[in-house]
Design a protein around this motif. Sequence first.
Motif, PDB file in Angstrom:
ATOM      1  N   GLN A 196      15.083  32.200 -50.085  1.00 34.48           N
ATOM      2  CA  GLN A 196      15.963  30.841 -50.465  1.00 34.48           C
ATOM      3  C   GLN A 196      15.816  29.669 -51.667  1.00 34.48           C
ATOM      4  O   GLN A 196      15.102  29.559 -51.671  1.00 34.48           O
ATOM      5  N   ALA A 197      16.674  29.988 -52.443  1.00 38.28           N
ATOM      6  CA  ALA A 197      16.060  28.836 -53.900  1.00 38.28           C
ATOM      7  C   ALA A 197      16.617  27.861 -54.408  1.00 38.28           C
ATOM      8  O   ALA A 197      17.820  28.274 -53.519  1.00 38.28           O
ATOM      9  N   SER A 198      16.524  26.590 -55.062  1.00 35.68           N
ATOM     10  CA  SER A 198      17.201  25.285 -55.354  1.00 35.68           C
ATOM     11  C   SER A 198      16.071  25.203 -56.177  1.00 35.68           C
ATOM     12  O   SER A 198      15.757  25.007 -56.596  1.00 35.68           O
ATOM     13  N   PHE A 199      17.059  24.335 -57.264  1.00 34.50           N
ATOM     14  CA  PHE A 199      16.776  23.753 -58.539  1.00 34.50           C
ATOM     15  C   PHE A 199      17.353  22.315 -57.729  1.00 34.50           C
ATOM     16  O   PHE A 199      18.388  22.180 -58.481  1.00 34.50           O
ATOM     17  N   LEU A 200      17.233  21.620 -58.584  1.00 32.83           N
ATOM     18  CA  LEU A 200      17.570  20.272 -58.332  1.00 32.83           C
ATOM     19  C   LEU A 200      16.164  19.204 -60.023  1.00 32.83           C
ATOM     20  O   LEU A 200      15.077  19.637 -60.571  1.00 32.83           O
ATOM     21  N   GLU A 201      16.950  18.190 -60.134  1.00 34.68           N
ATOM     22  CA  GLU A 201      16.301  17.086 -61.333  1.00 34.68           C
ATOM     23  C   GLU A 201      16.531  15.511 -60.823  1.00 34.68           C
ATOM     24  O   GLU A 201      17.498  15.341 -60.214  1.00 34.68           O
ATOM     25  N   ILE A 202      15.663  14.527 -61.246  1.00 40.53           N
ATOM     26  CA  ILE A 202      15.375  13.452 -60.370  1.00 40.53           C
ATOM     27  C   ILE A 202      15.616  12.484 -62.338  1.00 40.53           C
ATOM     28  O   ILE A 202      14.871  12.561 -63.181  1.00 40.53           O
ATOM     29  N   TYR A 203      16.386  12.292 -62.239  1.00 41.55           N
ATOM     30  CA  TYR A 203      17.491  11.550 -63.836  1.00 41.55           C
ATOM     31  C   TYR A 203      17.059  10.332 -63.446  1.00 41.55           C
ATOM     32  O   TYR A 203      18.472   9.878 -62.912  1.00 41.55           O
ATOM     33  N   ASN A 204      16.623   9.235 -64.378  1.00 37.44           N
ATOM     34  CA  ASN A 204      16.700   7.826 -63.754  1.00 37.44           C
ATOM     35  C   ASN A 204      16.855   7.263 -62.241  1.00 37.44           C
ATOM     36  O   ASN A 204      17.919   6.541 -62.028  1.00 37.44           O
ATOM     37  N   GLU A 205      15.484   7.598 -61.949  1.00 42.52           N
ATOM     38  CA  GLU A 205      15.818   7.498 -60.018  1.00 42.52           C
ATOM     39  C   GLU A 205      16.689   8.129 -59.359  1.00 42.52           C
ATOM     40  O   GLU A 205      17.357   7.344 -58.221  1.00 42.52           O
ATOM     41  N   GLU A 206      17.824   9.164 -60.047  1.00 43.42           N
ATOM     42  CA  GLU A 206      18.582   9.625 -59.609  1.00 43.42           C
ATOM     43  C   GLU A 206      18.546  11.100 -59.114  1.00 43.42           C
ATOM     44  O   GLU A 206      18.152  11.782 -59.936  1.00 43.42           O
ATOM     45  N   ILE A 207      19.414  11.497 -57.891  1.00 39.83           N
ATOM     46  CA  ILE A 207      19.088  13.020 -57.705  1.00 39.83           C
ATOM     47  C   ILE A 207      19.538  14.589 -57.988  1.00 39.83           C
ATOM     48  O   ILE A 207      21.642  13.827 -57.908  1.00 39.83           O
ATOM     49  N   ARG A 208      20.078  15.227 -59.098  1.00 41.95           N
ATOM     50  CA  ARG A 208      20.733  16.121 -59.496  1.00 41.95           C
ATOM     51  C   ARG A 208      20.765  17.152 -59.444  1.00 41.95           C
ATOM     52  O   ARG A 208      19.619  17.542 -59.406  1.00 41.95           O
ATOM     53  N   ASP A 209      21.687  18.457 -58.588  1.00 37.46           N
ATOM     54  CA  ASP A 209      21.393  19.636 -58.326  1.00 37.46           C
ATOM     55  C   ASP A 209      21.708  20.235 -59.587  1.00 37.46           C
ATOM     56  O   ASP A 209      23.402  20.248 -60.018  1.00 37.46           O
ATOM     57  N   LEU A 210      21.044  21.229 -59.775  1.00 41.79           N
ATOM     58  CA  LEU A 210      20.754  21.591 -61.231  1.00 41.79           C
ATOM     59  C   LEU A 210      22.103  23.051 -60.818  1.00 41.79           C
ATOM     60  O   LEU A 210      22.596  24.050 -61.785  1.00 41.79           O
ATOM     61  N   LEU A 211      22.147  23.317 -59.373  1.00 44.22           N
ATOM     62  CA  LEU A 211      22.672  24.657 -59.092  1.00 44.22           C
ATOM     63  C   LEU A 211      24.484  24.097 -58.890  1.00 44.22           C
ATOM     64  O   LEU A 211      24.973  24.896 -58.257  1.00 44.22           O
ATOM     65  N   ALA A 212      24.883  22.768 -58.388  1.00 50.63           N
ATOM     66  CA  ALA A 212      25.745  22.696 -57.646  1.00 50.63           C
ATOM     67  C   ALA A 212      27.685  22.394 -58.893  1.00 50.63           C
ATOM     68  O   ALA A 212      26.880  22.704 -60.042  1.00 50.63           O
ATOM     69  N   THR A 213      27.676  23.150 -57.465  1.00 55.37           N
ATOM     70  CA  THR A 213      29.639  23.973 -58.363  1.00 55.37           C
ATOM     71  C   THR A 213      30.429  22.523 -57.910  1.00 55.37           C
ATOM     72  O   THR A 213      31.476  22.256 -58.630  1.00 55.37           O
ATOM     73  N   GLU A 214      30.407  21.499 -56.409  1.00 57.92           N
ATOM     74  CA  GLU A 214      30.693  20.649 -56.798  1.00 57.92           C
ATOM     75  C   GLU A 214      30.918  19.265 -56.945  1.00 57.92           C
ATOM     76  O   GLU A 214      28.990  19.208 -57.471  1.00 57.92           O
ATOM     77  N   LYS A 215      31.401  18.181 -56.598  1.00 56.33           N
ATOM     78  CA  LYS A 215      30.740  17.119 -58.080  1.00 56.33           C
ATOM     79  C   LYS A 215      31.334  16.078 -57.274  1.00 56.33           C
ATOM     80  O   LYS A 215      31.546  16.307 -55.636  1.00 56.33           O
ATOM     81  N   ASN A 216      30.443  14.604 -57.547  1.00 58.45           N
ATOM     82  CA  ASN A 216      30.397  13.510 -56.963  1.00 58.45           C
ATOM     83  C   ASN A 216      29.633  13.601 -55.376  1.00 58.45           C
ATOM     84  O   ASN A 216      30.478  13.212 -54.422  1.00 58.45           O
ATOM     85  N   LEU A 217      29.039  14.231 -55.370  1.00 59.48           N
ATOM     86  CA  LEU A 217      28.036  14.542 -54.062  1.00 59.48           C
ATOM     87  C   LEU A 217      26.605  14.040 -54.354  1.00 59.48           C
ATOM     88  O   LEU A 217      26.521  13.504 -55.327  1.00 59.48           O
ATOM     89  N   LYS A 218      26.696  13.067 -52.519  1.00 58.50           N
ATOM     90  CA  LYS A 218      24.917  12.139 -52.610  1.00 58.50           C
ATOM     91  C   LYS A 218      24.575  12.850 -52.320  1.00 58.50           C
ATOM     92  O   LYS A 218      24.346  13.778 -50.854  1.00 58.50           O
ATOM     93  N   TYR A 219      23.109  12.930 -53.273  1.00 58.55           N
ATOM     94  CA  TYR A 219      21.870  13.493 -52.694  1.00 58.55           C
ATOM     95  C   TYR A 219      20.721  12.503 -52.491  1.00 58.55           C
ATOM     96  O   TYR A 219      20.447  11.554 -52.833  1.00 58.55           O
ATOM     97  N   ASP A 220      20.299  12.199 -51.227  1.00 65.34           N
ATOM     98  CA  ASP A 220      19.436  11.757 -50.366  1.00 65.34           C
ATOM     99  C   ASP A 220      18.429  12.079 -49.813  1.00 65.34           C
ATOM    100  O   ASP A 220      18.188  13.897 -49.361  1.00 65.34           O
ATOM    101  N   ILE A 221      16.720  11.734 -49.674  1.00 57.25           N
ATOM    102  CA  ILE A 221      15.949  12.384 -49.394  1.00 57.25           C
ATOM    103  C   ILE A 221      15.609  12.511 -47.320  1.00 57.25           C
ATOM    104  O   ILE A 221      15.564  11.186 -47.633  1.00 57.25           O
ATOM    105  N   LYS A 222      15.420  12.835 -47.198  1.00 60.02           N
ATOM    106  CA  LYS A 222      15.514  12.617 -45.802  1.00 60.02           C
ATOM    107  C   LYS A 222      14.095  13.828 -44.877  1.00 60.02           C
ATOM    108  O   LYS A 222      13.715  14.336 -45.866  1.00 60.02           O
ATOM    109  N   MET A 223      13.556  13.434 -43.967  1.00 58.13           N
ATOM    110  CA  MET A 223      12.138  13.726 -43.014  1.00 58.13           C
ATOM    111  C   MET A 223      13.028  14.712 -42.147  1.00 58.13           C
ATOM    112  O   MET A 223      14.354  14.412 -41.163  1.00 58.13           O
ATOM    113  N   CYS A 224      12.373  16.577 -42.201  1.00 58.16           N
ATOM    114  CA  CYS A 224      12.765  17.494 -41.669  1.00 58.16           C
ATOM    115  C   CYS A 224      12.513  16.743 -39.660  1.00 58.16           C
ATOM    116  O   CYS A 224      13.634  16.954 -38.762  1.00 58.16           O
TER     117      CYS A 224
END
Length: 685
Positions: free
Chosen positions: A478-506
Amino acid sequence: MNPGASTNRPSRLAPPGSVSKRTRPESVDLETGLEAKKLRMGAPEKSSAVLARSKSKSTMNLASSRPGRTTLTGPSSSRPGIAGRTTGTVRPGVDRRATTASALNKDRPGLTRERTTLGTLNREKSTLNRSTMGGNGGAGGKRPAWDLKGRLEDMEGKFVQTMERLAELEKEKENLQTDNEVKLEVVTQTTKEVGDLRKNLELSEEEVKRLKKKITEMEDEHSSEVNRLKRQLENEEFNKASLERKLKALEDELTSKQTEISGLKNSVAELTSSRSGLEASLGTTQIELEGAKNRITALTTETTEQKAEIERMREKINWEETQRRKLHNMVQELKGNIRVFCRVRPLLGDEIEKYGSIKHITINAENALELVKTTECEAVAGGLNKNMKYDFEFDRVFGQTASQASVFEEISQLVQSALDGYNVCVFAYGQTGSGKTFTMEGGDILDEEMAGMIPRTIRQIFNETERLKDRGWDYTLQASFLEIYNEEIRDLLATEKNLKYDIKMCDSKGSDVYVTNLKIEPVTTEAEISSMLKRARKHRAVAETQCNERSSRSHSVFMLRISGLNKLTTETCSGTLNLVDLAGSERIKESGSEGQRLTEAQAINKSLSNLGNVIMALAQKNSHVPYRNSKLTHLLQNSLGGNSKTLMFVNLNPREDSFNETLNSLRFATKVNQCHIGTAVKKIK
């Protein structure tokens, strides 16, 4: 400037406790071989790497401090009495003693020895400070400022003590080199045993093939023989039936023609003789059939035994695969949890005409390089510290001619660890334009030789999963690809817009993290991941600056989750592979960033600064590590200080006007290489 200002200058040596030997698990044989030597030594020995660096850096600073006075750039002292008598210079003898005392301030095993060492070093530091402020005129107090000869005698005494201390360190270095030779012999013997096991495995596989071929030949021969006997038996039965019909006809004819009995006696005699021959032939056929049945029984028994032998060999192969995984993990642990590779980018385009060749970077060995600050370097302001040499050692150093294939060959073992069920992280660090993106992603997608670490890693993973299918392993990717731009997380594979991405502990107990709403795609072929990388590259934030025509303005993170199940042994494993391309640090004045580019540069420099703070806290073993100060360190928390095997590429720009940035990158990489984050543990579902 007064002499006291020298005490505020940052030492060119590594901070105390930062240069320490990475602990390595020792085998039972190695402990037995070193027991007698440790008893003779009578005390714990320092790491040879610590002594070598301490000696090299101390010698460098001593050599640079020649008779005369050296201008200092640190802040001036606040003591007006001394400031009135000084001309802004200090004597080189004091600098040598301060440098030597800093190099000797290392971590010692045991709480008692650590406190004793710290107390001794504090007393030495206090003595050096008093010598710097005015010098000792004798046992009774300070020497007068005009007593230059007395102050010189004090400095010479300290220098003699320093040289005696260096001699003691040389002796400890020789003892540690002897221990290293014993360890090398154990590793060589282990490698030889692995080679013998592989040869035995190949011989066993060849023997299984030969036996299978022999069984097939015997089955074919038996089938042919059975068919022949069946055809012969059918012919005999047909002949017998024909003779019986003839006999019945003759008997009917005998009854109807009693007058022809005498003529038919000869025919009856012939028929009787033929019947006897048929009976004899039938008896022979029955004997042969019985022998064939016996042979079939023997072949059936032999086939059963061969099947049992084949099953035993399969179990042996599975056991050897398990042992290989254990030995491979032991080799990776011996190499250290955080490994550092250094790579020098070649000169490109106009740089070749301007600089000709790389003169200030010299690669002395596979794991060492030398950085030389010459008078030709434009970055040297005011002519200070010219012709200085800086020595660095890493796990591997790649020159400007190193190919992508040779670089990947060194990290392929870490990729194998991810398949074996361990967390693995590989990230590239360096200033903008140093070749980080080329190392991780490569150049032209269609050029196989220019392929970077990410596509080569994917190719190896699919090749290994296909090979391990014969041994019962079935993997899910299973693969995923993201970038951190100006301290914001962007999903480079996302098809939906305006989603909020946060880092959580498992979970609350572990250090594993995940990103909410991040798109995770299952992959089954190499082509699917190649298509994924093309989509991510189109969405990646890049821009042109004065330092780099295609500068990455964000940190990119490619994550691949690997889950495996062995259907034969029911063994399971789960690993995560993180491949990170960090944005390059840059000086805003040189890059000419304005507006949006300026905001991006500030965010990049801030996140890299926080990464440095985390590395410093790990190196100093602080109770609190500031992972949450930036999204980058928070996302890499498990890779930097948790259950992971980590490798860092430090990429260097070969331009001489980037000398200061190159020196800072190498110093940061040295701190990373000295961090010990603990032993990675295999993840089992």
